[in-house]
Scaffold this motif. Structure first.
Motif, short mmCIF file in Angstrom:
data_model
loop_
_atom_site.label_atom_id
_atom_site.label_comp_id
_atom_site.label_asym_id
_atom_site.label_seq_id
_atom_site.Cartn_x
_atom_site.Cartn_y
_atom_site.Cartn_z
N THR A 175 0.81 -1.22 0.00
CA THR A 175 0.00 0.00 0.00
C THR A 175 0.84 1.27 0.00
OG1 THR A 175 -0.09 -0.32 2.34
CG2 THR A 175 -1.99 -0.96 1.08
N VAL B 208 0.04 3.97 -2.56
CA VAL B 208 -1.09 4.90 -2.50
C VAL B 208 -0.66 6.27 -2.00
CG1 VAL B 208 -3.33 5.23 -1.47
CG2 VAL B 208 -2.56 2.96 -2.03
N GLU C 198 1.57 11.24 4.52
CA GLU C 198 0.64 10.15 4.23
C GLU C 198 1.33 8.81 4.34
OE1 GLU C 198 -1.52 9.81 0.72
OE2 GLU C 198 -2.72 11.60 1.09
N ARG D 215 1.47 7.99 7.89
CA ARG D 215 0.19 7.76 8.55
C ARG D 215 -0.46 6.48 8.06
NH1 ARG D 215 -4.97 9.18 7.63
NH2 ARG D 215 -4.38 9.92 5.57
N LEU D 216 -0.30 6.20 6.79
CA LEU D 216 -1.02 5.05 6.25
C LEU D 216 -0.33 3.74 6.56
CD1 LEU D 216 -2.15 6.08 2.72
CD2 LEU D 216 -3.45 5.95 4.80
N ARG E 282 -8.36 -1.67 7.90
CA ARG E 282 -7.65 -0.60 8.60
C ARG E 282 -7.08 0.41 7.62
NH1 ARG E 282 -3.17 -2.36 12.68
NH2 ARG E 282 -3.06 -3.88 11.04
N MET E 283 -6.50 -0.12 6.52
CA MET E 283 -5.91 0.77 5.52
C MET E 283 -6.96 1.65 4.89
SD MET E 283 -3.11 1.59 4.34
CE MET E 283 -2.22 0.29 5.13
N ARG F 130 -7.90 4.38 7.23
CA ARG F 130 -6.93 5.47 7.31
C ARG F 130 -6.96 6.34 6.08
NH1 ARG F 130 -1.90 2.18 9.25
NH2 ARG F 130 -2.53 1.75 11.37
N THR F 131 -7.05 5.71 4.92
CA THR F 131 -6.95 6.51 3.69
C THR F 131 -8.11 7.47 3.56
OG1 THR F 131 -6.31 4.38 2.80
CG2 THR F 131 -6.27 6.24 1.31
N ARG G 72 -9.85 8.59 5.95
CA ARG G 72 -10.02 9.28 7.23
C ARG G 72 -11.33 8.92 7.89
NH1 ARG G 72 -6.12 13.43 7.45
NH2 ARG G 72 -5.14 13.62 5.42
N LYS H 153 -8.30 6.17 -4.59
CA LYS H 153 -7.42 5.58 -3.55
C LYS H 153 -7.86 4.18 -3.20
CE LYS H 153 -6.21 9.83 -1.22
NZ LYS H 153 -6.41 10.59 -0.05
#
Lengths: 351, 672
Positions: free
Chosen positions: A140, A143, A149, A152-153, B212-213, B216-217, B219, B259
């Motif tokens: 990931t 992305v 980011e 955070r991701l 989870r991803m 997060r992406t 928000r 995304k």
């Protein structure tokens, strides 16, 4: 207490130290390298390697071999050995073993981010990653668009999270920033590793400090040489140097202001261990510098095996194996491209 | 002494006499010669090309070809194993096949298999995708239905909800918001703005991280619904069944869509579009189902075809693998010979036993005629200075014992072979420890079973434990016979004593038998004719009696075996003409052993025969501590004191006699 590890080390670490020493005795020797250098085709290399410990990994490959296949299988062997050791280790050895792989994780992260920047396919990039540095959500990374980011991701879950505090910016990722990010991460990683080893104390601390100091100094020299002529300012350059090592702090001051190789050489010759490295090179030449540094590293890594009852042997073994894989890759490439005269340019013999 | 020399030669006692031979083989008959010699198994080649690396040798290409072929055979074997078939040899006899033809055939088979595998993998992928699509349609349909109905019930409360929404905007649940958005959306097309959804399917192991991803992406601005599928799906890469989970992600905004799609790609989740309209969904489901059944039949046909091909190859597989291994061994041996290019022949050296000379010459003759060569193979004996290898001619029975002895160390050339004695002593000493004729009978039955099925079990491939047992079947047979004998002596049948040989020699003095706990039973008959008296079992003095018996017996056996070993060393020294060993090693060793431990054995036997109550520990220890003291009640025979002193002196003299002269003499001989 330093000097009394013999009393208690074998309780938890004895089995794995024996295992790693057994692995080390399977490293290719100078005689093997000589034979490999005389091979005419990749099939000869495969036949010769099947007589060594790489045999079971290469024997099932069909005949038209590629150099990438050879390197892949050899790396697979290293990964299997590492996983075996990690599975059998207890604290603090298991943390130590995991620390060894963080460098590869950083490299993988940078690889994927750069690849995404250049619009490459994620699956293709995943195949190129080093297997030791894989973690779960690595895919990931494609992305993320800027460093915040990225953190955070994905990276907040990984062990690399604490290294990010110094380099979070909101700028978009581009080539220069990625390189700076890589070096900042690596600096934080080295310092963290150094602190961890100091905490372990005893022979581990002493041997690992020496090896990590050499690593830090080598990276400092490489950063200096690579950033000569780029837009990297002196302050930025200084920020990328680690806070330990033989060159800290005075050597760093000198390196930060260097503008060409000869100034670097002048700065390094004040330190006796590095003077011998630089004396092998003639003026103005930098290609052989990599090989000289590798040779010095191999020498120090072999010395780590002279002492018993410390964790440095694991680190040394992993590094020596990686050097061996680099050697094999270079030899295979030379043989595949019929340039056997250049084989000895870059092969570092371990024994 | 000449009597000993005139005894007939014992085959197994000393290793066969070997000779060093040199073979000069013309090139055209080389391959055949080596393979016939290999079948004979009586010649050990020396490696004349020691200094060359593996790929500088003459026949390296052939070896590579054999390695390639064995790789292909391994690949085919793996394929057979993965398909779940068991290869069995074909019932019909097959014609013999040549190596080159085999190579071509293997190439074809491998190509065919790889092609078939690729095809079925593609089909399997398509099948999997359709299967996943069907599952997604089912489960996602459920989600959309449920939210739709949820929304319908809320329609009546819409008015209040809208007012309430403004005040309670922060605290209203996401579902209500989605629901209200949805029912606003339902009349119109839902593609332009507002909430949209992506449906797909993902491996169960990744679903938590995926969620989870996504969280997060976006928000947190998304709704994730998941449901496990009913069946598992076959993953074509690993050939295993994996559990998958159908998910539906509701989100809003175009950026979020990009995304989310990227994340789905990164996690390997497959996204399938699901129509919101129920009727259209049902139509699509029907199409998918019909497609699926078509693909199923195609897949099955493909699999059947492949299985048939694999079975037909599987008939020959074992034979081919044998052939390739044999060829590789022949070429490895050929690599050991020196290739003389000018004379166009191969020169080889090897060791062979003297009795095999005619057989080898016969084999070489056959090779010459079979390969239609003009020149025969030259075979002549060479002189050598180095020590030949040790070779024992063994048969079924002696093979197991020879292996046991070789595990401790292989005898030097023509040294006395302990295996000859081990045939009896090894099972016997086992039986002394085992000592139960009931268990012995069980062991005997087992050993007889193995021997009766010798031929059948010998050709099968057994597991490692069974192989060990089968290889030692004659050892087990002898062990069982001796165990029955020892069991009868100890009088134990599954640890229960029997009165096989008559009544016990002891009886109680009166009917209450109270003396069994005090003074002991009285002996009223002669001693029990064979074995330990059955009355001993369960009595209070059983252990002191039996332990003493077994300990003393073990000492006698041990000292006898040690003496045997020393006498064997005498025979060795005599055979090799080593008088130094005899004078300075054998003689003092015999004196030392027998004056101390042989004397102990003598005391044991005298004590048993005379029934004396002397304490032998005391005698032996005080023989060393105070040899001149009077023995008192420990005296077993007249003159014991004097004898003990003499024996002690002899032992003390024997030690330096054993240790010192030989090194000095050897050093003197060496410097001369």
């Amino acid at each position: 207490m330093y000097g009394f590890e013999a009393l208690t080390f074998n309780i938890h670490g004895g089995y794995l130290e024996a295992i790693v020493r057994g692995y080390r005795s399977g490293l290719l020797t100078a005689a093997d390298y000589n034979n490999l250098c005389q091979c005419e085709t990749l099939d000869d290399i495969k036949m010769h390697l099947s007589a060594t410990e790489y045999g079971p990994y290469l024997q099932n490959e069909p005949s038209p071999l590629h150099t990438t296949t050879i390197v892949e299988k050899c790396t697979l062997k290293l990964v299997d050995e590492y996983k075996h050791m990690l599975a059998q280790a207890t604290e603090p050895l298991s943390t130590f073993l995991e620390y060894i792989t963080y460098g590869h994780m950083i490299d993988n992260v940078v690889l994927i981010v750069t690849g995404t920047l250049h619009e490459r396919d994620v699956q293709e990039l995943l195949e190129k990653c080093h297997p030791l540095g894989m973690f779960d959500s690595i895919a990931t990374l494609a992305v993320a668009q800027n460093m915040r980011e990225l953190y955070r991701l994905v990276l907040v879950d990984t062990p690399l999270a604490p290294y990010f505090s110094e380099c979070i910016t909101s700028e978009d990722l581009d080539d220069m920033n990625i390189e700076i990010m890589r070096n900042t991460l690596y600096k934080a990683y080295l310092e963290d590793f150094y602190r961890f080893c100091q905490k372990l104390g005893g022979a581990t601390a002493e041997i690992m400090s020496d090896l990590l100091a050499f690593e830090a100094d080598r990276r400092a020299v490489n950063i200096t040489i690579n950033s000569i002529g780029t837009e990297l300012t002196r302050d930025d350059r200084r920020k990328l140097y680690s806070n330990f090592g033989l060159l800290y702090p005075y050597g760093h001051e000198e390196l930060a202001v260097c503008e060409d190789i000869d100034q670097v050489r002048a700065a390094m010759e004040k330190y006796p261990p590095y003077q011998s490295i630089f004396s092998k090179l003639s003026y103005g030449e930098s290609q052989m510098l990599d090989k000289a540094f590798y040779e010095e590293e191999v020498k120090r890594l072999c010395l780590a095996f002279e002492q018993q009852f410390h964790y440095g042997v694991f680190f040394a073994y992993m590094r020596l194996r990686e050097q061996e894989i680099r050697n094999l890759m270079w030899i295979s490439e030379c043989v595949a491209q019929n340039q056997k005269s250049r084989v000895h340019d870059s092969v570092v013999f371990i024994f | 002494m000449e009597y000993i020399d005139r005894l007939p030669a014992m085959d197994l006692m000393r290793s066969e006499k070997m000779m060093l031979v040199q073979l000069i083989i013309p090139v055209e008959s080389a391959h055949r010669a080596v393979s016939y010699l290999g079948e004979l198994g009586l010649l050990q080649f020396r490696d004349l090309n020691d200094d060359k690396s593996p790929f500088q040798r003459t026949f390296v290409n052939q070896v590579k070809r054999c390695a390639e072929m064995s790789r292909k055979l391994r690949f085919i074997k793996e394929q057979i194993h993965k398909a779940g078939l068991t290869p069995s040899p074909s019932p019909a006899p097959q014609p013999d096949i040549d190596l080159e033809e085999l190579e071509i055939q293997l190439e074809e088979h491998e190509h065919g298999l790889i092609e078939m595998n690729a095809n079925s993998e593609k089909l399997q992928q398509t099948y999997n995708e359709l299967l996943e699509f069907k599952m997604v349609l089912q489960k996602a349909g459920d989600f959309l239905l449920s939210t739709g109905s949820h929304v319908a019930t809320q329609e009546t409360e819409l008015a209040e909800n809208i007012h309430v929404n403004d005040d309670y905007a922060e605290t209203s649940s996401l579902l209500e918001q989605v629901g209200s958005n949805f029912q606003e959306m339902l009349p119109g097309p839902s593609n332009q703005t507002g909430v949209r959804f992506i449906s797909g399917i993902i491996c169960k192991s990744k679903v938590l991280r995926f969620e989870r991803m996504l969280f997060r992406t976006t928000r947190g601005n998304m709704l994730f619904n998941q449901a496990p599928t009913d069946d598992q799906i076959l993953d074509p890469a690993t050939n295993e069944l994996v559990e998958k989970i159908v998910f539906v992600v509701f989100f809003s905004g175009e950026q979020a869509r990009v995304k989310i799609l990227k994340i789905c790609e990164a996690f390997g989740a497959n996204c399938y579009p699901v129509a919101e309209d129920t009727i259209r969904r049902r139509q699509i489901t029907r199409e998918v189902l019909s497609h699926l059944s078509d693909l199923e039949t195609t897949l099955e046909a493909g699999l059947r075809h492949r299985d048939k091909a694999l079975i037909s190859i599987g008939f020959h597989l074992a034979k081919w693998m044998n052939m390739v291994r044999r060829e590789k061994a022949v070429y490895d041996t050929l690599n050991m010979l020196n290739f003389d290019v000018t004379k166009k022949c191969l020169v080889g050296e090897g060791w062979c036993p003297i009795f095999a000379k005619t057989k080898i010459q016969e084999a070489l003759q056959r090779a010459t005629t079979d390969s239609n060569s003009q020149v025969g193979v030259i075979f002549h004996v060479m002189h050598s200075v180095e020590s030949p290898p040790t070779y024992f001619k063994t048969n079924h029975l002696t093979n197991a014992y020879q292996e046991i002895v070789d595990a401790y160390g292989v005898a030097k050339y023509q040294e006395a072979n302990p295996a000859v004695y081990t045939i009896i002593t090894f099972p016997f000493l086992f039986a002394v420890m085992f000592g139960d004729w009931g268990h012995g009978i069980c062991l005997l039955l087992g050993a007889l079973f193995l021997i009766a099925r010798e031929k059948k079990l010998g050709s099968q491939k057994l597991g490692s434990f069974m192989e060990m047992l089968f290889g030692g079947r004659y050892v087990l047979l002898l062990m069982s016979l001796f165990s029955i004998y020892c069991g009868l002596i100890y009088n134990e049948f599954f640890s229960v004593p029997f009165h096989i040989f008559g009544n016990s020699a002891y009886r109680c003095r009166d009917t209450t038998c109270s003396d069994s706990r005090s003074v002991g039973l009285v002996k009223y008959q002669d001693t029990y004719p064979f074995g330990v008296d059955p009355s001993w079992r369960g009595s209070r003095s059983e252990l002191p009696f039996l332990n003493s018996l077994k300990m003393k017996m073990s000492i006698l056996f041990g000292i006898a075996q040690m003496n045997l070993g020393i006498i064997l060393s005498y025979f060795n020294a005599r055979y090799f003409g080593n008088s130094l060993d005899i004078k300075y090693q054998f003689v003092p060793q015999m004196i030392f052993l027998n004056s101390l431990f042989g004397y102990l054995s003598l005391l044991i036997i005298i004590k048993w025969c005379s029934g004396s109550q002397a304490d032998l520990y005391h005698v032996m220890i005080y023989m060393f501590l105070s040899p001149f003291e009077d023995l008192g009640e420990n005296k077993l025979f007249w003159g014991q004191n004097v004898l003990q002193v003499i024996l002690l002196l002899l032992a003390v003299i024997a030690v330096p006699w054993m240790l010192f002269p030989k090194p000095f003499i050897l050093k003197r001989l060496h410097t001369e």
